[in-house]
Scaffold this active site. Structure first.
Site, PDB file in Angstrom:
ATOM      1  N   HIS A 162       6.238   9.657   0.906  1.00 23.08           N
ATOM      2  CA  HIS A 162       4.900  10.179   1.217  1.00 23.08           C
ATOM      3  C   HIS A 162       4.637  11.548   0.582  1.00 23.08           C
ATOM      4  CE1 HIS A 162       4.648   7.548   5.140  1.00 23.08           C
ATOM      5  NE2 HIS A 162       5.174   6.920   4.111  1.00 23.08           N
ATOM      6  N   ASP A 213       7.936   3.778  -1.647  1.00 24.36           N
ATOM      7  CA  ASP A 213       7.558   3.296  -0.312  1.00 24.36           C
ATOM      8  C   ASP A 213       6.202   2.621  -0.462  1.00 24.36           C
ATOM      9  OD1 ASP A 213       6.945   2.853   2.308  1.00 24.36           O
ATOM     10  OD2 ASP A 213       6.713   4.957   2.838  1.00 24.36           O
ATOM     11  N   ASP A 218      11.989  -1.831   3.686  1.00 26.28           N
ATOM     12  CA  ASP A 218      11.070  -0.690   3.708  1.00 26.28           C
ATOM     13  C   ASP A 218      11.740   0.585   4.240  1.00 26.28           C
ATOM     14  OD1 ASP A 218       8.650   0.682   3.484  1.00 26.28           O
ATOM     15  OD2 ASP A 218       7.909   0.007   5.436  1.00 26.28           O
ATOM     16  N   GLU A 222       0.193  -1.113   5.645  1.00 23.62           N
ATOM     17  CA  GLU A 222       1.256  -0.665   6.555  1.00 23.62           C
ATOM     18  C   GLU A 222       1.090   0.811   6.880  1.00 23.62           C
ATOM     19  OE1 GLU A 222       5.288   0.976   7.677  1.00 23.62           O
ATOM     20  OE2 GLU A 222       3.964   1.550   6.061  1.00 23.62           O
ATOM     21  N   GLU A 223       0.724   1.582   5.877  1.00 20.57           N
ATOM     22  CA  GLU A 223       0.696   3.042   6.052  1.00 20.57           C
ATOM     23  C   GLU A 223      -0.410   3.495   7.006  1.00 20.57           C
ATOM     24  OE1 GLU A 223       3.045   4.830   5.191  1.00 20.57           O
ATOM     25  OE2 GLU A 223       4.018   3.909   3.447  1.00 20.57           O
ATOM     26  N   ASP A 272       0.840  -1.205   0.000  1.00 21.63           N
ATOM     27  CA  ASP A 272       0.000   0.000   0.000  1.00 21.63           C
ATOM     28  C   ASP A 272       0.875   1.255   0.000  1.00 21.63           C
ATOM     29  OD1 ASP A 272       0.790  -0.650   2.712  1.00 21.63           O
ATOM     30  OD2 ASP A 272      -0.609   0.880   3.410  1.00 21.63           O
TER      31      ASP A 272
HETATM   32 ZN   LIG Z   1       6.923   1.990   3.982  1.00 22.49          ZN
END
Ligand SMILES: [Zn+2]
Length: 417
Positions: free
Chosen positions: A386, A147, A204, A181-182, A86
């Protein structure tokens, strides 16, 4: 000729697929888009020839095995490699990656055609580390999703490489690709027994060499404040302004211990949401500290502050809900430093300097390590995660893949000699 021919095309293919997770959702995974992408990856892993490819229906982890080629009797520990599919809380609709070949290390890189956004080394000095390399950037309208699709592409390409090179000896390797995960929920449902590895790595972390095994201890606090609204004309002695109580409460917290005033190993109380009327107010805090004892003290201090406001009011107007989110995985990894040392040795053998520092955040590995599977975090390559300024170097992604293969090789060497 690229070292791993499929790595770049695979990565570009992955980032174009929208897989943003949704914090408001209560399903697993949080969006159908994630399910679709996981199914597509499952087909790819099957085509590559991996065994036991399946999606665990309880946690939506896509699992697969690269069987050992050392014979039944060998006692090589099973290594797991994990990455999340994700992407973060930023526009991910229509990701259109740009490939910048042989970046010169000093020019501004325009993102997209309209010139509104650019990657400027004056603003992002890390760009200078990438002279001569191939960079993948956004077009300025979305994040990139390196990411953690860099991590996903590296792990899948590792699997493909090992299946194509049976002469490279390795033990059993487990792969886990996960959703959500986010939004901090994916790893909560991780199943250590089902994954069945002796230790693991999340792929990651950020730039070249990053190796993380120390994270924050983390808790979330929600504070509800009940006020009493009466007309301002007759407020004296009768009104209780919930907004004012929120301000009073915040002022009782240590002034320095805020996210924007701390660094390194300094913890904080981060007020990230405040909604209020005279009648009712809500405050939301993140509490963070690397040190477990100080972390507990911070929670205790917040409880004491709430009590004090209630005492002043002469009534229970302030209500605190505290929830632990994750803990510093160092507590677990300290007992398994051989896992960290293995990753360090792999990097050093490849001439990559390990970059180790306490993370001011958490990783899925923080949660998973406390479930009993030691899981440090390895670099996947991404910078400026992000955001629309996210980018990744192809050469760093190749180096990450080298490290994964080297970890497998050293794991064999360490146990066969
Ligand atoms: Zn990540």
């Amino acid at each position: 000729m690229a070292k791993y021919a499929e790595l770049l095309p695979r990565f570009l293919k992955y980032v174009r697929v929208e897989t943003r997770s949704d914090p408001e959702s209560s399903t697993i995974p949080s969006t159908p888009k994630e399910t679709a992408f996981l199914q597509r990856l499952a087909t790819e892993l099957q085509d590559i020839g991996l065994s036991d490819v399946r999606i665990n229906p309880k946690n939506s982890y896509l699992l697969a095995t690269i069987p050992s080629n050392l014979g039944e009797s060998s006692k090589i520990p099973t290594i797991g490699f994990l990455a999340h599919i994700d992407t973060a809380d930023f526009n991910a609709h229509g990701v259109n990656p740009q490939v910048v070949k042989s970046y010169d290390g000093h020019s501004k890189i325009p993102l997209g055609k309209n010139g509104q956004y650019q990657l400027d080394p004056a603003e992002f000095p890390a760009l200078k580390n990438y002279a001569g390399q191939t960079l993948i950037t956004t077009d300025g309208t979305t994040l990139l999703g390196a990411d953690d699709k860099a991590g996903v592409a590296e792990i899948v390409t590792m699997a493909e490489y090992l299946m194509a090179h049976p002469e490279i000896k390795h033990g059993t390797i487990r792969i886990g690709l996960s959703p959500d995960e986010e939004i901090g929920t994916g790893a909560d449902h991780f199943d250590v027994t089902d994954f069945n590895a002796d230790f693991a790595f999340t792929v990651d972390a950020g730039p070249l060499g990053e190796l993380e095994y120390e994270t924050f201890n983390a808790a979330a606090a929600t504070i509800d404040i009940a006020g009493k609204d009466v007309h301002t004309a007759v407020a004296k002695g009768a009104m209780v302004n919930a907004i004012q109580l929120a301000i009073d409460l915040h002022e009782l917290l240590p002034e320095h211990d805020r996210a924007e005033r701390t660094e390194g190993r300094e913890g904080f109380y981060h007020l990230y949401r405040l909604d209020g009327t005279v009648d009712h107010a809500t405050m939301k805090y993140l509490i963070r500290d690397h040190d477990k004892a100080i972390f507990e003290d911070r929670k205790q201090h917040l409880r004491a502050v709430v009590d004090r406001i209630n005492q002043r009011c002469g009534a229970d107007r302030v209500h605190l809900t505290l929830r632990d989110q994750y803990y510093n995985m160092r507590e677990v990894l300290e007992k398994h430093m051989d896992v960290v040392e293995l990753a360090k040795a792999a990097m050093e053998d490849l001439g990559i300097k390990p970059v180790i520092y306490p993370v001011r955040g958490g990783t899925d590995g923080s949660t998973i390590s406390f479930m009993g599977l030691p899981t440090p975090n390895l670099f996947a390559g991404g910078e400026n995660m992000h955001s629309r300024y996210e980018y990744v170097s192809l050469q760093t992604m190749e180096a990450a893949l080298d490290v994964l293969l080297k970890i497998n090789a050293l794991n064999v060497e360490n146990h066969i000699k």
